[in-house]
Structure formats: structure tokens, C-alpha cells
Design a protein around this motif. Structure first.
Motif, mmCIF file in Angstrom:
data_model
loop_
_atom_site.group_PDB
_atom_site.id
_atom_site.type_symbol
_atom_site.label_atom_id
_atom_site.label_comp_id
_atom_site.label_asym_id
_atom_site.label_seq_id
_atom_site.Cartn_x
_atom_site.Cartn_y
_atom_site.Cartn_z
ATOM 1 N N ARG A 210 0.831 -1.209 0.000
ATOM 2 C CA ARG A 210 0.000 0.000 0.000
ATOM 3 C C ARG A 210 0.864 1.257 0.000
ATOM 4 O O ARG A 210 0.597 2.206 -0.747
ATOM 5 C CB ARG A 210 -0.923 -0.016 1.226
ATOM 6 C CG ARG A 210 -1.857 1.175 1.312
ATOM 7 C CD ARG A 210 -2.896 0.997 2.397
ATOM 8 N NE ARG A 210 -2.316 0.946 3.729
ATOM 9 C CZ ARG A 210 -3.014 1.154 4.849
ATOM 10 N NH1 ARG A 210 -4.313 1.416 4.780
ATOM 11 N NH2 ARG A 210 -2.436 1.078 6.028
ATOM 12 N N THR A 211 1.916 1.260 0.815
ATOM 13 C CA THR A 211 2.800 2.427 0.872
ATOM 14 C C THR A 211 3.616 2.578 -0.404
ATOM 15 O O THR A 211 3.808 3.690 -0.908
ATOM 16 C CB THR A 211 3.751 2.315 2.080
ATOM 17 O OG1 THR A 211 2.979 2.384 3.273
ATOM 18 C CG2 THR A 211 4.773 3.431 2.086
ATOM 19 N N LEU A 212 4.106 1.469 -0.950
ATOM 20 C CA LEU A 212 4.864 1.534 -2.199
ATOM 21 C C LEU A 212 3.991 2.074 -3.329
ATOM 22 O O LEU A 212 4.417 2.928 -4.121
ATOM 23 C CB LEU A 212 5.415 0.150 -2.543
ATOM 24 C CG LEU A 212 6.442 -0.421 -1.547
ATOM 25 C CD1 LEU A 212 6.741 -1.883 -1.860
ATOM 26 C CD2 LEU A 212 7.725 0.400 -1.569
ATOM 27 N N ILE A 268 14.691 6.568 -3.826
ATOM 28 C CA ILE A 268 13.757 6.854 -2.742
ATOM 29 C C ILE A 268 13.390 5.577 -1.995
ATOM 30 O O ILE A 268 13.088 4.543 -2.598
ATOM 31 C CB ILE A 268 12.493 7.529 -3.305
ATOM 32 C CG1 ILE A 268 12.866 8.914 -3.845
ATOM 33 C CG2 ILE A 268 11.409 7.640 -2.245
ATOM 34 C CD1 ILE A 268 11.736 9.640 -4.502
ATOM 35 N N SER A 269 13.419 5.665 -0.671
ATOM 36 C CA SER A 269 13.029 4.552 0.188
ATOM 37 C C SER A 269 11.825 4.965 1.026
ATOM 38 O O SER A 269 11.762 6.092 1.519
ATOM 39 C CB SER A 269 14.186 4.148 1.100
ATOM 40 O OG SER A 269 13.772 3.178 2.042
ATOM 41 N N THR A 270 10.889 4.039 1.202
ATOM 42 C CA THR A 270 9.727 4.312 2.046
ATOM 43 C C THR A 270 9.929 3.817 3.473
ATOM 44 O O THR A 270 9.088 4.054 4.334
ATOM 45 C CB THR A 270 8.460 3.638 1.474
ATOM 46 O OG1 THR A 270 8.642 2.216 1.484
ATOM 47 C CG2 THR A 270 8.192 4.108 0.053
ATOM 48 N N ALA A 271 11.025 3.114 3.724
ATOM 49 C CA ALA A 271 11.326 2.585 5.065
ATOM 50 C C ALA A 271 12.638 3.187 5.542
ATOM 51 O O ALA A 271 13.679 3.015 4.898
ATOM 52 C CB ALA A 271 11.422 1.064 5.035
ATOM 53 N N THR A 417 0.986 7.228 2.641
ATOM 54 C CA THR A 417 -0.263 6.516 2.371
ATOM 55 C C THR A 417 -1.468 7.356 2.775
ATOM 56 O O THR A 417 -2.464 7.423 2.053
ATOM 57 C CB THR A 417 -0.277 5.170 3.123
ATOM 58 O OG1 THR A 417 0.876 4.421 2.765
ATOM 59 C CG2 THR A 417 -1.521 4.378 2.784
ATOM 60 N N LEU A 418 -1.375 8.003 3.929
ATOM 61 C CA LEU A 418 -2.468 8.870 4.369
ATOM 62 C C LEU A 418 -2.623 10.059 3.422
ATOM 63 O O LEU A 418 -3.741 10.437 3.065
ATOM 64 C CB LEU A 418 -2.207 9.359 5.792
ATOM 65 C CG LEU A 418 -3.286 10.252 6.409
ATOM 66 C CD1 LEU A 418 -4.639 9.550 6.432
ATOM 67 C CD2 LEU A 418 -2.890 10.678 7.828
ATOM 68 N N LEU A 419 -1.511 10.632 2.997
ATOM 69 C CA LEU A 419 -1.561 11.755 2.061
ATOM 70 C C LEU A 419 -2.192 11.336 0.737
ATOM 71 O O LEU A 419 -3.055 12.040 0.192
ATOM 72 C CB LEU A 419 -0.149 12.294 1.817
ATOM 73 C CG LEU A 419 -0.040 13.481 0.851
ATOM 74 C CD1 LEU A 419 -0.730 14.712 1.419
ATOM 75 C CD2 LEU A 419 1.425 13.782 0.548
#
Length: 427
Positions: A210-212, A268-271, A417-419
Motif C-alpha cells: 500500500r505504501t509503495l 527513494i526509500s519508504t522505510a 499513504t495517508l496523504l
């Protein structure tokens, strides 16, 4: 790497510690256990003693090293700039090289999980549909009633995975489709502003799609083409912190090669845990390009053409240790969330303390990890908030599982994800 080289590295760096003790109040294990041997200063003294041959490398020494979360809060406040993160990794590498029987330290299942799946994360892509079907048919719910699975931390984590989702295939204005495999390139929507690469990681491919997806969608709508090399692999953090430094180095070389062929301005990394490992292992090259997604988006242009729906809610922000203590990027999730009209953004109480996830620490040291998690759960419960955002997938899963077990209905998600949801891009 020979034991002599490893010992010399430990001695050289540990000699920089002046035993001032400023690190003590920042160390989670020292605050809980009140033991000098479980403090940064104490561990450094033990490391130096073992490396120089003054004290034996025995099971007691290993226990104190294993209790370290590698949160690096001590490193962030050290006046003499002692590189504690490198010290603890080298020490665990030394333990792995030693002849002492430490086979019982880590779970055989963990080693198998690391070797078969996390060392080859593309295999998780192929297993996604299996996990999706297992969740849909409630197989995990039934398995959770079996004591063997319910009592084993690794199986328990698998049983409590968030709903499995599928990668984006195509995104156009008003049209989003998903499939089973990541695309090599996601073109920008509208005005083209640049080219970036997205690091998928390993666990996130299954547990945080979901975040990716949200990151790809937001970047595309801001005008960035997103490259997703299919030969990228695990960042190596879990291996590095278990002492498998050479294995982690191989992952770094593979990832550097995977992103080298793309004309990109940032990886770019999400973690935040992955971003830290990529940064410190040199994947971004000499002109380092490793950037946490929140930081990149804060400085991106194109927001004037983006409509963001209001959200009149309190949003708690959890600061992962890697984001705060190493990347020094904890302010960016707050700044990003403030783009959502109506939100009340607040830090989670005691954000300077680790949540207890720390890679596989919650499996290896469940008692200490549980005490740290309980502090977070109490703070969340007392806040009255309905949303908690965090920038690291491991922290998110750990906290979400704690909330679930305590019957607390608070949604845990990544700030991006919220954005994306408020942008109408819930995927």
C-alpha cells in the motif's frame, strides 16, 4: 575478513569512548534493566575487553550484545562521535566468527526465512497471491488458534500480516490498475519534473505494498517518472545487524548495480531502516542519492496543482529510531502531513525511545521488546487518536500488532499513504 582485522577495528573505534555516560539516559535497555553492561558505555568496554583479549568471549558477553537494539540513540548524542552502530555490527560479526557454540542464539526458522526469502525478495512477489488467498480463506485465522503458531513470534508475525495488496501496473489521470508484478517504469502524469528510483525492500513487498503504491502514485502526480529496477534486492540491514557483514556487502553491490543504469536524481526509500542501510553501505554512490520519501516530497514542486481533501483528525507521528538517530529526518513526516487541511499533527509521547521492533529483535528478545512496545501502546491509548503514522514498515507492523492484541482500534499507516488517500489515490 579475519578475526584480527575485526578485532583491530573494534579496538580502534571503542578507544574513542571516554566513558562520559551522556549516552546512558538515552539507551532503552539501560533505562529498563539499570545494568551498566546493558548500556552503550558498558557494552563498549566489554567489546574492547574481548577484542584485546582481556576478557573472554562467552555466553554472558553474547547476551549483553544481543540485548542491544541497535537504535543508535547513543550515537546521536555522543560528544566524541563514537560510531556505535559500526561497533555493534563488527562485534556481532566477531561473535559469528568465533568458535564458541552460539547456535542457539537465533532461531533456525529465522535463518531459513532470511536465506530463502529476504535474501531473494523477488520470491515474495511470487508468494503474494498465496498469502492473499490464505487471508481471504481465513487460513491464518485458523492457524492462529493452534498453540504452536500462536506462541512462535515469527509465525505470529506472519499470521498478523496486514491485508496483502498488489502492485500498481498503470496510473493515469482518473485511472489506476494493479497486477502481480512491479513495472520497470511508471511515467509521470502531466508536467515532467524528473526521474527517480524506488527501492522496494523485502518485507514491504508483501506487508506494505500500500505504501509503495501510494509513493509511486504521489510521485507520478507531482510529475516524477518512477523507475523500479527488477534486479534490486534486500537492503541487507537484517543481515548486517546479525553480524553477516559480508552478506550485507554483497546486497549493497547488487543494489548499486541495479540503480546505476537509470538516469535518476534520487533513490527513494519508504522505510527509514532501509534508507539508513542503503546510505551507509554506499548504494547511492559518491554523490549520495538515497532519500526518505517524506523528505523528498517536502522539497518537491508541483503541489499547487494537487487537491487534498481535508481531514479533521488528530494524527500521531511515531519517529523510527533510524529516521531520528541516523537520517535526522524526523521533521519531514510532520511537514508533509501538514499539507492535509484540518489535521492536528502531534508526536507520539516518548518518541525518543525505541518501539522494540528493531529488525528481528522482537523475535530474539521478546520480553524487552514487549516492555518497550507496551509504553507505545499506553501512549497511543491515552492520546485518543484514531491514526498513527510511522515511516518504517517494521515499526508499523510491530505497533499495529500490539494495538490489535490490546483491542485498540487505531489505524497504523505510512504518512505518504495517508496523504495519497486524501488526494483520492487510495489504492
Amino acid at each position: 575478513m579475519s578475526q584480527t582485522i575485526t578485532k583491530n577495528k573494534i579496538i580502534e573505534e571503542s578507544n574513542r569512548c571516554v566513558s562520559c555516560g551522556l549516552c546512558l539516559p538515552h539507551c532503552p535497555t539501560y533505562r529498563l534493566l539499570k545494568s551498566e553492561a546493558d548500556s552503550p558505555r558498558g557494552r563498549i568496554a566489554l567489546m574492547n575487553g574481548v577484542a584485546s583479549g582481556r576478557i573472554p568471549l562467552n555466553s554472558k558477553f553474547i547476551q549483553h550484545m544481543d540485548r542491544c537494539l541497535t537504535c543508535r540513540a547513543c550515537e546521536a548524542v555522543c560528544p566524541n562521535d563514537v560510531q556505535y552502530g559500526a561497533l555493534i555490527d563488527e562485534t556481532r560479526h566477531l561473535i559469528g566468527q568465533s568458535k564458541i557454540d552460539n547456535s542457539g542464539r537465533k532461531s533456525f526458522l529465522q535463518d531459513l526465512f532470511l536465506q530463502l526469502l529476504l535474501s531473494h525478495p523477488v520470491r515474495l512477489d511470487y508468494m503474494r497471491r498465496l498469502f492473499y488467498s490464505a487471508q481471504k480463506k481465513s487460513w491464518f485465522r485458523w492457524a492462529g488458534k493452534v498453540k504452536f503458531f500462536a506462541d512462535h513470534a515469527l509465525f505470529k508475525l506472519i499470521l498478523q500480516l496486514p491485508p496483502v495488496r498488489f502492485p500498481l501496473v498503470k496510473i493515469n489521470t482518473g485511472e489506476v490498475t494493479v497486477g502481480n508484478q512491479w513495472q520497470r517504469l511508471y511515467p509521470a502524469v502531466g508536467k515532467h519534473r524528473g526521474e527517480v528510483g524506488l527501492f522496494l525492500g523485502c518485507v514491504a513487498r508483501l506487508a506494505d505494498v500500500r505504501t509503495l503504491n501510494a509513493s509511486i502514485a504521489v510521485l507520478n502526480y507531482l510529475g516524477y517518472a518512477v523507475h523500479v529496477p527488477n534486479d534490486q534486492t534486500c537492503c541487507g540491514a537484517l543481515h548486517q545487524h546479525r553480524g553477516a557483514i559480508n552478506k550485507a556487502g554483497l546486497f549493497a553491490k547488487k543494489n548499486q548495480a541495479a540503480f546505476a543504469g537509470s538516469n535518476i536524481q534520487a533513490i527513494i526509500s519508504t522505510a527509514s531502516g532501509c534508507a539508513t542501510q542503503l546510505l551507509e553501505s554506499g548504494v547511492g554512490g559518491d554523490n549520495d542519492r538515497i532519500v526518505d520519501i517524506s523528505r523528498f516530497l517536502v522539497f518537491s514542486e508541483g503541489w499547487e496543482r494537487i487537491e487534498i481533501a481535508p481531514l479533521a483528525e488528530k494524527i500521531l507521528v511515531h519517529d523510527p529510531c533510524s529516521l531520528r538517530n541516523v537520517l535526522e529526518g524526523q521533521r519531514y513526516p510532520y511537514q508533509l502531513l501538514e499539507r492535509i487541511p484540518g489535521v492536528q499533527v502531534e508526536p507520539l509521547a516518548n518518541n525518543d525511545q525505541c518501539c522494540g521492533a528493531a529488525g528481528t529483535y522482537f523475535i530474539d528478545q521478546p520480553e524487552i521488546s514487549g516492555m518497550l512496545l507496551n509504553d507505545k501502546i499506553t501512549a497511543i491509548r491515552e492520546s485518543g487518536a484514531r491514526y498513527l503514522v510511522t515511516s518504517n514498515v517494521g515499526c508499523g507492523m510491530h505497533i499495529a500488532n500490539g494495538l490489535y492484541e490490546n483491542g485498540i482500534e487505531v489505524e497504523v499507516l505510512h504518512p505518504v499513504t495517508l496523504l495519497a488517500r486524501q488526494m483520492g489515490l487510495e489504492l
